[in-house]
Write an enzyme that holds these catalytic residues in place. Structure first.
Site, PDB file in Angstrom:
ATOM      1  N   ARG A  91      53.827  44.061  51.797  1.00  9.61           N
ATOM      2  CA  ARG A  91      53.939  42.745  51.161  1.00  9.61           C
ATOM      3  C   ARG A  91      54.504  42.867  49.751  1.00  9.61           C
ATOM      4  O   ARG A  91      55.159  41.946  49.255  1.00  9.61           O
ATOM      5  CB  ARG A  91      52.564  42.073  51.064  1.00  9.61           C
ATOM      6  N   CYS A 106      45.945  38.517  49.900  1.00 12.45           N
ATOM      7  CA  CYS A 106      44.937  39.542  50.108  1.00 12.45           C
ATOM      8  C   CYS A 106      43.541  38.982  49.862  1.00 12.45           C
ATOM      9  O   CYS A 106      43.330  38.182  48.948  1.00 12.45           O
ATOM     10  CB  CYS A 106      45.172  40.719  49.156  1.00 12.45           C
ATOM     11  N   PRO A 116      40.381  30.127  43.298  1.00 12.10           N
ATOM     12  CA  PRO A 116      40.371  28.687  43.508  1.00 12.10           C
ATOM     13  C   PRO A 116      41.537  27.989  42.826  1.00 12.10           C
ATOM     14  O   PRO A 116      42.168  28.524  41.911  1.00 12.10           O
ATOM     15  CB  PRO A 116      39.038  28.247  42.895  1.00 12.10           C
ATOM     16  N   LYS A 152      57.430  41.484  41.774  1.00 15.44           N
ATOM     17  CA  LYS A 152      57.160  40.513  42.839  1.00 15.44           C
ATOM     18  C   LYS A 152      56.498  39.256  42.285  1.00 15.44           C
ATOM     19  O   LYS A 152      56.874  38.130  42.628  1.00 15.44           O
ATOM     20  CB  LYS A 152      56.274  41.136  43.912  1.00 15.44           C
ATOM     21  N   ILE A 205      37.832  40.582  37.091  1.00 12.89           N
ATOM     22  CA  ILE A 205      38.739  39.520  37.543  1.00 12.89           C
ATOM     23  C   ILE A 205      38.387  39.045  38.948  1.00 12.89           C
ATOM     24  O   ILE A 205      38.123  37.859  39.176  1.00 12.89           O
ATOM     25  CB  ILE A 205      40.206  39.999  37.510  1.00 12.89           C
ATOM     26  N   ARG A 235      49.708  34.010  48.450  1.00 10.57           N
ATOM     27  CA  ARG A 235      49.116  33.228  47.373  1.00 10.57           C
ATOM     28  C   ARG A 235      50.165  32.376  46.649  1.00 10.57           C
ATOM     29  O   ARG A 235      49.876  31.276  46.197  1.00 10.57           O
ATOM     30  CB  ARG A 235      48.448  34.196  46.384  1.00 10.57           C
ATOM     31  N   ASP A 281      45.390  44.674  39.058  1.00  7.36           N
ATOM     32  CA  ASP A 281      46.230  45.200  40.136  1.00  7.36           C
ATOM     33  C   ASP A 281      46.417  46.710  40.048  1.00  7.36           C
ATOM     34  O   ASP A 281      46.919  47.327  40.992  1.00  7.36           O
ATOM     35  CB  ASP A 281      47.602  44.515  40.122  1.00  7.36           C
ATOM     36  N   ASP A 341      41.151  25.098  41.246  1.00  8.44           N
ATOM     37  CA  ASP A 341      40.609  24.057  40.379  1.00  8.44           C
ATOM     38  C   ASP A 341      41.360  23.905  39.068  1.00  8.44           C
ATOM     39  O   ASP A 341      41.573  22.786  38.591  1.00  8.44           O
ATOM     40  CB  ASP A 341      39.115  24.274  40.123  1.00  8.44           C
TER      41      ASP A 341
END
Length: 423
Positions: free
Chosen positions: A390, A117, A123, A22, A320, A93, A298, A125
């Protein structure tokens, strides 16, 4: 509301085939709009995030033709809008990949800030830093990121923190910039390599993907290609029993395989498959999540579930995302003995999990709770499975293939019917 209902305590055995990745597919679909010629992509996972992104791509004018549930043709020559304000995009995301793709091709884009999620701060940035370094002006307005440049010029970019999303986004923006771009401290994940390979198949000039330095020589345009997405390294999680996981790249699973070996599993690798079995008792180990090739964040919830019924005390350190232990309360309801201190989960192994009614707090944690349900005694019901769907295609069907007693239901009556059937 749809739920999974599971009868646990049944050892799994047999073969299961893994779908396309994915995380790679989302970025590749965004990159596909960067040429005015038709691109064909196959081995796509048929999951909600993919379908949302395809709808958004069609929404800005690109021609999207679904050949089947795993294959799509995309032609970006019809794009007539560079503003992506599709409501569902705020829920995933990967919406931000359209920024890099549109900026690289049209030197302009506006995309709603990403969702997904709630596992911690993600962020923008580093993405913004990279876009600015290439010569773009960046503005945050009305819940969206707007980028614009008269021209993009290759440059040297150092990412202050390893970021898969920023690496891919900056790479896409740079492929048609004028001159050479170097990205240092780049992410090395398999899906970064897959996106680079896809762009190269369209005529980009990218070298070094898979290392911490990526070098890009800008080209004038990209062309059509046919491409197959890599298998999903995260979907290839295994439970107790004896499972042959097919259509995987074993090297992508090395960090996970190593920890399963430490915990007492047997691992056998083939060219495109991995066999995982766990006949005897499992024992404790220590896990720390790190950027690839380290242990993947993950896979952290799934590994914690395994260690929850292993002998001894294990620790899982999450480096993370700060909110990745939201599943612990749910797992504790199933009898787990876990205490979280800052970013470390201290896990005292218990003999077994107990059935309970629990809720999936996010995608990977939801999958972990399914694994716990499969190992538990009795009937487990999992709510909020929209998170799981998802990212996992035909999840209960694949588990059923290897002997799991699991069904998707939507009413209390269906839960009772399932309970009577498996009792």
């Amino acid at each position: 509301m749809e739920q999974y209902v599971i009868k646990g305590g049944v050892p799994l055995s047999g073969e299961v085939e893994i779908g396309g990745a994915k995380n790679a597919a989302l970025a590749i679909l965004a990159a596909a709009i960067m040429t005015d010629e038709t691109v064909t992509i196959d081995n796509l996972p048929d999951v909600r995030d993919i379908n949302v992104l395809l709808d958004a791509i069609a929404g800005i004018g690109a021609k999207v033709e679904r050949i089947d549930s795993h294959t799509v043709k995309i032609n970006g020559s019809y794009i007539d809008c560079l503003c992506v304000d599709y409501d569902s995009m705020k829920k995933i995301r990967a919406s931000y990949y359209l920024l890099g793709a549109l900026l690289g091709k049209y030197k302009e884009a506006e995309v709603a800030l990403p969702g997904g999620c709630n596992i911690g701060s993600r962020p923008m940035d580093l993405h913004i830093k990279g876009f600015k370094a290439l010569g773009a002006n960046v503005e945050l307005r009305n819940g969206a990121v707007a980028v614009e440049a008269k021209e993009l010029v290759g440059t040297h970019i150092y990412l202050d923190k390893v970021s898969v999303g920023a690496t891919i986004n900056v790479m896409m923006a740079a492929v048609m910039a004028d001159g050479k771009t170097t990205i240092e401290n780049a992410a090395k994940e398999p899906h970064v390599v897959d996106v680079a390979n896809f762009l190269n198949s369209m005529g980009a000039n990218i070298r070094g993907a898979g290392t911490d330095v990526i070098r890009i020589v800008g080209v004038e345009s990209l062309h059509k290609t046919d491409y197959s997405v890599i298998p999903d390294q995260i979907e290839a999680a295994a439970t107790h029993g004896d499972i042959l996981v097919k259509n995987v790249i074993p090297k992508h699973l090395e960090a996970t395989s190593a920890k399963l070996l430490e915990a007492g599993c047997r691992i056998e690798e083939f060219d495109d498959a991995v066999r995982v079995s766990a006949a005897g008792p499992l024992h404790n180990t220590q896990v720390t999540t790190l950027p690839y090739p380290g242990f993947p964040t993950d896979m952290q919830p799934q590994m914690a579930v395994v260690l929850g019924i292993a002998q001894g005390t294990s620790t899982v350190t999450e480096s993370i995302f700060e909110n990745r232990f939201k599943y612990v309360d749910e797992l504790t309801r199933m009898g787990a003995d876990i205490k979280v201190e800052s970013n470390v989960a201290i896990i005292n192994g218990v003999d077994h999990y107990m059935s309970a009614r629990v809720s999936a707090p996010d995608l990977r944690a939801g999958a972990a709770l399914v694994i716990a349900g499969l190992a538990a005694e009795g009937i487990t019901v999992i709510d909020d499975i929209h998170f799981i769907e998802r990212g996992y295609e035909e999840f209960p069907e694949k588990l059923s293939q290897v002997g799991a007693k699991i069904e998707k239901v939507s009413t209390e009556k269906e839960i009772q019917k399932f309970t009577l059937k498996v009792s």
